[in-house]
Scaffold this motif. Structure first.
Motif, PDB file in Angstrom:
ATOM      1  N   LEU A   1       0.839  -1.197   0.000  1.00 17.86           N
ATOM      2  CA  LEU A   1       0.000   0.000   0.000  1.00 17.86           C
ATOM      3  C   LEU A   1       0.871   1.243   0.000  1.00 17.86           C
ATOM      4  CD1 LEU A   1      -2.807  -0.905   2.568  1.00 17.86           C
ATOM      5  CD2 LEU A   1      -2.678  -1.405   0.121  1.00 17.86           C
ATOM      6  N   ARG A   2       0.597   2.157  -0.918  1.00 14.86           N
ATOM      7  CA  ARG A   2       1.263   3.456  -0.988  1.00 14.86           C
ATOM      8  C   ARG A   2       0.174   4.519  -0.856  1.00 14.86           C
ATOM      9  NH1 ARG A   2       5.912   2.417  -4.309  1.00 14.86           N
ATOM     10  NH2 ARG A   2       6.535   0.270  -3.864  1.00 14.86           N
ATOM     11  N   ILE A   3       0.145   5.212   0.255  1.00 12.59           N
ATOM     12  CA  ILE A   3      -0.908   6.195   0.506  1.00 12.59           C
ATOM     13  C   ILE A   3      -0.322   7.594   0.390  1.00 12.59           C
ATOM     14  CG2 ILE A   3      -2.657   7.010   2.125  1.00 12.59           C
ATOM     15  CD1 ILE A   3      -2.702   4.187   3.311  1.00 12.59           C
ATOM     16  N   MET A   4      -0.862   8.379  -0.547  1.00 11.35           N
ATOM     17  CA  MET A   4      -0.350   9.705  -0.855  1.00 11.35           C
ATOM     18  C   MET A   4      -1.314  10.786  -0.382  1.00 11.35           C
ATOM     19  SD  MET A   4       2.409   8.741  -2.191  1.00 11.35           S
ATOM     20  CE  MET A   4       2.944   7.052  -2.525  1.00 11.35           C
ATOM     21  N   ASP A   5      -0.806  11.988  -0.257  1.00 13.96           N
ATOM     22  CA  ASP A   5      -1.630  13.081   0.261  1.00 13.96           C
ATOM     23  C   ASP A   5      -2.802  13.408  -0.656  1.00 13.96           C
ATOM     24  OD1 ASP A   5      -0.247  13.413   2.616  1.00 13.96           O
ATOM     25  OD2 ASP A   5       1.137  14.895   1.782  1.00 13.96           O
ATOM     26  N   ASP A   6      -2.562  13.396  -1.967  1.00 11.75           N
ATOM     27  CA  ASP A   6      -3.614  13.778  -2.907  1.00 11.75           C
ATOM     28  C   ASP A   6      -3.344  13.135  -4.261  1.00 11.75           C
ATOM     29  OD1 ASP A   6      -1.562  15.315  -4.124  1.00 11.75           O
ATOM     30  OD2 ASP A   6      -2.137  17.095  -2.982  1.00 11.75           O
ATOM     31  N   GLY A   7      -4.238  13.396  -5.215  1.00 16.70           N
ATOM     32  CA  GLY A   7      -4.116  12.777  -6.520  1.00 16.70           C
ATOM     33  C   GLY A   7      -2.876  13.198  -7.283  1.00 16.70           C
ATOM     34  N   THR A   8      -2.423  14.430  -7.062  1.00 15.86           N
ATOM     35  CA  THR A   8      -1.224  14.912  -7.750  1.00 15.86           C
ATOM     36  C   THR A   8       0.005  14.147  -7.288  1.00 15.86           C
ATOM     37  OG1 THR A   8      -2.173  17.118  -8.008  1.00 15.86           O
ATOM     38  CG2 THR A   8       0.220  16.925  -8.178  1.00 15.86           C
TER      39      THR A   8
ATOM     40  N   LEU B   1      -0.038  11.219  -5.867  1.00 18.13           N
ATOM     41  CA  LEU B   1      -0.230   9.840  -6.302  1.00 18.13           C
ATOM     42  C   LEU B   1       0.273   9.653  -7.731  1.00 18.13           C
ATOM     43  CD1 LEU B   1      -3.483   7.743  -5.810  1.00 18.13           C
ATOM     44  CD2 LEU B   1      -2.249   7.734  -7.969  1.00 18.13           C
ATOM     45  N   ALA B   2      -0.134  10.542  -8.624  1.00 14.59           N
ATOM     46  CA  ALA B   2       0.276  10.430 -10.019  1.00 14.59           C
ATOM     47  C   ALA B   2       1.789  10.556 -10.166  1.00 14.59           C
ATOM     48  CB  ALA B   2      -0.433  11.487 -10.864  1.00 14.59           C
ATOM     49  N   ARG B   3       2.379  11.465  -9.415  1.00 16.60           N
ATOM     50  CA  ARG B   3       3.827  11.664  -9.507  1.00 16.60           C
ATOM     51  C   ARG B   3       4.591  10.438  -9.013  1.00 16.60           C
ATOM     52  NH1 ARG B   3       3.954  15.981  -6.862  1.00 16.60           N
ATOM     53  NH2 ARG B   3       4.615  15.164  -4.835  1.00 16.60           N
ATOM     54  N   GLU B   4       4.166   9.879  -7.882  1.00 18.41           N
ATOM     55  CA  GLU B   4       4.849   8.704  -7.342  1.00 18.41           C
ATOM     56  C   GLU B   4       4.633   7.484  -8.244  1.00 18.41           C
ATOM     57  OE1 GLU B   4       6.829   8.394  -4.657  1.00 18.41           O
ATOM     58  OE2 GLU B   4       6.721  10.545  -4.264  1.00 18.41           O
TER      59      GLU B   4
ATOM     60  N   LEU C   1      -4.622   2.082  -9.173  1.00 12.16           N
ATOM     61  CA  LEU C   1      -4.585   3.529  -9.005  1.00 12.16           C
ATOM     62  C   LEU C   1      -5.969   3.990  -8.585  1.00 12.16           C
ATOM     63  CD1 LEU C   1      -2.776   4.170 -12.394  1.00 12.16           C
ATOM     64  CD2 LEU C   1      -1.683   4.335 -10.156  1.00 12.16           C
ATOM     65  N   VAL C   2      -6.114   4.445  -7.345  1.00 13.33           N
ATOM     66  CA  VAL C   2      -7.447   4.760  -6.810  1.00 13.33           C
ATOM     67  C   VAL C   2      -7.393   6.069  -6.034  1.00 13.33           C
ATOM     68  CG1 VAL C   2      -9.409   3.878  -5.500  1.00 13.33           C
ATOM     69  CG2 VAL C   2      -7.783   2.263  -6.512  1.00 13.33           C
ATOM     70  N   SER C   3      -8.292   6.981  -6.359  1.00 19.47           N
ATOM     71  CA  SER C   3      -8.324   8.264  -5.657  1.00 19.47           C
ATOM     72  C   SER C   3      -9.754   8.750  -5.506  1.00 19.47           C
ATOM     73  CB  SER C   3      -7.478   9.308  -6.400  1.00 19.47           C
ATOM     74  OG  SER C   3      -8.009   9.550  -7.690  1.00 19.47           O
ATOM     75  N   GLY C   4      -9.963   9.615  -4.525  1.00 16.20           N
ATOM     76  CA  GLY C   4     -11.257  10.248  -4.331  1.00 16.20           C
ATOM     77  C   GLY C   4     -12.042   9.674  -3.162  1.00 16.20           C
TER      78      GLY C   4
ATOM     79  N   LEU D   1       2.050  -6.715  -6.209  1.00 19.54           N
ATOM     80  CA  LEU D   1       0.733  -6.087  -6.249  1.00 19.54           C
ATOM     81  C   LEU D   1       0.821  -4.811  -5.428  1.00 19.54           C
ATOM     82  CD1 LEU D   1      -2.303  -6.028  -6.872  1.00 19.54           C
ATOM     83  CD2 LEU D   1      -2.660  -7.445  -4.829  1.00 19.54           C
ATOM     84  N   ILE D   2       0.674  -3.656  -6.090  1.00 23.82           N
ATOM     85  CA  ILE D   2       0.853  -2.370  -5.438  1.00 23.82           C
ATOM     86  C   ILE D   2      -0.424  -1.541  -5.589  1.00 23.82           C
ATOM     87  CG2 ILE D   2       2.249  -0.266  -5.327  1.00 23.82           C
ATOM     88  CD1 ILE D   2       4.494  -1.835  -6.727  1.00 23.82           C
ATOM     89  N   TRP D   3      -0.903  -1.010  -4.477  1.00 24.47           N
ATOM     90  CA  TRP D   3      -2.060  -0.119  -4.484  1.00 24.47           C
ATOM     91  C   TRP D   3      -1.586   1.299  -4.194  1.00 24.47           C
ATOM     92  CZ3 TRP D   3      -7.573  -1.070  -4.483  1.00 24.47           C
ATOM     93  CH2 TRP D   3      -7.919  -2.411  -4.725  1.00 24.47           C
ATOM     94  N   PHE D   4      -1.789   2.210  -5.153  1.00 25.56           N
ATOM     95  CA  PHE D   4      -1.577   3.629  -4.924  1.00 25.56           C
ATOM     96  C   PHE D   4      -2.926   4.248  -4.579  1.00 25.56           C
ATOM     97  CE2 PHE D   4       2.359   2.961  -7.215  1.00 25.56           C
ATOM     98  CZ  PHE D   4       3.234   3.879  -6.645  1.00 25.56           C
ATOM     99  N   LEU D   5      -3.019   4.848  -3.396  1.00 20.71           N
ATOM    100  CA  LEU D   5      -4.252   5.457  -2.911  1.00 20.71           C
ATOM    101  C   LEU D   5      -3.967   6.881  -2.466  1.00 20.71           C
ATOM    102  CD1 LEU D   5      -5.180   2.500  -0.524  1.00 20.71           C
ATOM    103  CD2 LEU D   5      -6.241   2.915  -2.749  1.00 20.71           C
ATOM    104  N   ASP D   6      -4.932   7.771  -2.683  1.00 22.58           N
ATOM    105  CA  ASP D   6      -4.781   9.060  -2.021  1.00 22.58           C
ATOM    106  C   ASP D   6      -5.399   8.955  -0.629  1.00 22.58           C
ATOM    107  OD1 ASP D   6      -7.528   9.316  -2.392  1.00 22.58           O
ATOM    108  OD2 ASP D   6      -7.400  11.062  -3.711  1.00 22.58           O
TER     109      ASP D   6
END
Length: 259
Positions: A6-13, A15-18, A199-202, A235-240
């Motif tokens: 799990l990779r949890i990012m602050d926001d969608g921007t 997330l996209a960059r990482e 890739l999941v955000s929102g 298996l990697i999940w990028f989430l905001d």
């Protein structure tokens, strides 16, 4: 089966960059090892942001895009210039900005009048390109996926016959809404990939993210995303942060930001 990272990012921007950094890194590794980088792309809003980020990163200085080959994880049965076409979205946001050659792009023939025949044609094309005749399984270097609010991924929808396919790479499928006729990679085709990235955000995805990642201990045909468990790959999940807000790991502050 592979446990999800799990990779949890602050926001969608962020997330996209990482995620873009990971794509470029994986591409470099694949090219160094095999001379090519084979990716299956996803449609959707969050992948669109990723493609735009890749195109705007000057990533050509970090990776040789001429050695990438692009396939699709699913497609709506519409012409390639249709507003709902995943190919059109990738063409406008990724292929054209990065000047990807047409010989590097292998799109699903969504405009074909017979979706079942189109699925078999696309499978034949993949097998030919990968030099993997049946019953061997081709291995994508990367499969990108989104997540629907009903738990679907690619065009693998809850309770549909496509989820039961064990031998084929590509099948036709039916969506419960929107453009109904679809083409999709199958669960076993996705699970042979070296790396699968969600890739999941929102905020609208919070409940389904929790259900998929923590609400069940195994595969659940009512939540097709739970069936994506690479046999040997990552298996990697990028989430905001808002999409991950309901997860225990997020509430406990155990968040990964690094590759």
């Amino acid at each position: 089966m592979t446990a999800p990272e799990l990779r949890i990012m602050d926001d969608g921007t962020e997330l996209a960059r990482e995620a873009a950094d990971l794509v470029v890194w994986l591409g470099g590794e694949a090219i160094a090892a095999n001379g090519r980088f084979r990716v299956a792309l996803s449609g959707g809003t969050t992948p669109r942001t990723l493609y735009g980020t890749l195109a705007g990163l000057n990533s050509s200085r970090r990776m040789d895009w001429s050695k990438a080959e692009f396939f699709f994880g699913d497609e709506r049965c519409v012409p390639p210039d249709h507003p709902e076409s995943n190919f059109r979205m990738a063409q406008e946001t990724l292929f054209q900005p990065l000047r990807i050659g047409q010989q590097q792009i292998f799109r699903m023939p969504g405009e074909a009048p017979d979706p079942e025949r189109a699925a078999r044609q696309y499978e034949t094309m993949i097998r030919t390109q990968f030099e993997t005749p049946a019953p061997a399984w081709p291995c994508f270097d990367l499969v990108l996926l989104g997540l629907g609010e009903d738990g679907h991924t690619a065009s693998l929808f809850p309770g549909t016959p496509a989820l039961d396919e064990k031998d084929r790479l590509v099948v036709s499928s039916q969506s419960p809404k929107g453009v109904k006729a679809r083409l999709t990679l199958t669960v076993p085709a996705i699970n042979r990939a070296r790396t699968v990235v969600f890739l999941v955000s929102g905020a609208g995805k919070e409940a389904i993210v929790r259900s998929v990642l923590e609400g069940t201990k195994g595969e659940d045909r009512s939540l097709p995303a739970t069936m994506i468990r690479p046999a040997q790959g990552r298996l990697i999940w990028f989430l905001d942060r808002v999409a991950a807000a309901g997860l225990t790991i997020a509430k406990q502050g155990m968040v990964s930001h690094e590759e």
